[in-house]
Design an enzyme around this catalytic site. Structure first.
Site: not given
Length: 411
Positions: A278, A282, A291
């Site tokens: 990705r 998100h 992260y």
């Protein structure tokens, strides 16, 4: 009674489950050339360009609509960026009559089937032309005409629903299957396991397509499971499985073609695990810098699935720089102009809130609608002009309801 066949042993031997690993099927290198010994699938020029156009449109749509969300024009958005090959390559391998049950990052599959830019915009802005009548968050698309089940927010619910729908297809005998998309995070839900078990027990034509993009929102795969990805789970259900390079559209297309054949001709459910990444956050509510590193993202940007397909098309002499520039300009203009028009369309009529569940709205629903209308009349400045205007008079439905007859109209 047991359904397994095994030999008897006389000393305890515990198997760990990592005696072997599952290979990744790949055909296309990042430079657009085929791996040695690999053969491209039977894909003609027109279909290859249809796939490519859908991939580019999805990327442009994502870029523009995320910008619109940042400008406050849209409440929410989720991008497919980086996963276009997995989504669109698999959708292209299906019959257009096959059912798609998506998660929330498969707008590319819908674009491939012909969902127009205007239809995308109407849903995202929840206007009067939205098929869902403004009841869903943005990116919760659906199209009965294109056999694309409306998106549902709860995680993984579409997976057992796909098994059930495919069971109906098996009974109908029309030669169709269902594909359901989900991420590796959703594969940790109980719905995933229930669906796979039911599919193999009843032998239904369903393809479980896992987009393993490395993160369940912010949780990396290494913190989600200890096994070799999601693919090995198929063995627990005696299910056919393949792992594929999810950024290689040719490999995804060929793997899904074969999975569909197994599903439709032999009623064998199949699990496909597409290894991808990705590239975006998100969702528009997420900040991936918390992260994962920029270095990691850049490494995956070099594996851009759109660029890989473009190079292959150019090597086939099916695409050129001039055509690329024209396509990009046309799509950017189309998305921007269509967005401006859709944003100005009125909201769905207020009374549509109580339709589409019962043939005739119940007295309780009519009572709730009347109370809402009364509330809007008290505070018209807090609601859209269209809602305030259509609430200046009591609902026509309310006039015939038992609530009105009992003096419960809320006036």
């Amino acid at each position: 009674m047991t359904t397994t066949t095994s030999s008897l042993v006389h000393s305890p031997t515990f198997l760990k489950g990592d005696e072997f690993s599952i290979d990744t099927f790949a055909l296309l290198k990042q430079d657009g050339s085929l791996f040695e010994g690999a053969a491209a699938p039977d894909l003609d020029r027109d279909k290859a360009l249809r796939i490519y156009h859908a991939m580019v449109f999805t990327r442009v749509l994502d870029e523009r609509m995320l910008a619109a969300q940042r400008q406050g024009r849209l409440s929410f958005y989720m991008q497919c960026t980086g996963e276009e090959a997995a989504v669109i390559g698999s959708a292209a391998a299906l019959d257009d009559q096959d059912m798609i049950m998506a998660q929330y990052r498969e707008q590319g599959a819908l674009a491939y089937r012909g969902f127009s830019c205007d239809e995308f915009m109407n849903q995202m802005f929840g206007n009067a032309r939205d098929y869902g009548k403004g009841r869903q968050m943005p990116i919760h698309y659906g199209s009965a005409e294109l056999h694309y089940m409306t998106i549902s927010s709860p995680l993984a619910t579409q997976i057992p629903q796909a098994t059930g729908y495919a069971y109906g297809q098996k009974l109908a005998g029309d030669g169709h299957c269902t594909i359901t998309y989900f991420g590796e995070g959703a594969a940790s839900e109980g719905d995933f396991h229930a669906a796979l078990n039911m599919a193999t027990v009843h032998k239904v034509p369903v393809i479980f397509f896992c987009r393993n993009n490395g993160y369940a929102i912010s949780t990396p795969a290494v913190e989600q499971f200890a096994a070799d990805g999601v693919a090995p789970r198929a063995f627990g259900y005696k299910m056919r499985v393949i792992r594929v390079d999810g950024n290689d559209v040719l490999a995804v297309y060929q793997a899904t073609m074969e999975a569909r054949r197994l599903a439709v001709e032999h009623n064998q459910p199949v699990l496909i695990e597409a290894m991808t990444y990705r590239l975006a956050a998100h969702s528009s509510s997420d900040d991936p810098s918390g992260y994962r590193s920029k270095k990691e993202e850049e490494a995956w940007r070099e594996k851009d699935p759109i660029l890989r397909l473009r190079r292959w098309l150019e090597s086939c002499q099916w695409w050129s720089d001039e055509e690329e520039k024209a396509l990009q300009e046309r799509l950017r203009r189309e998305v921007l102009e269509t967005m401006k028009v859709a944003q100005k369309r009125p909201a769905p009529p207020l009374e549509s809130l109580v339709t589409d569940v019962y043939d005739t709205p119940t007295p309780q629903l009519n009572e709730q609608l009347a109370k809402l209308e009364a509330h809007i009349r008290l505070y018209p400045e807090a609601y859209p002009k269209s809602a305030a205007q259509c609430s200046t008079e009591p609902s026509a439905q309310m006039a015939n309801s038992s609530g009105a007859e009992n003096g419960q109209g809320g006036h």
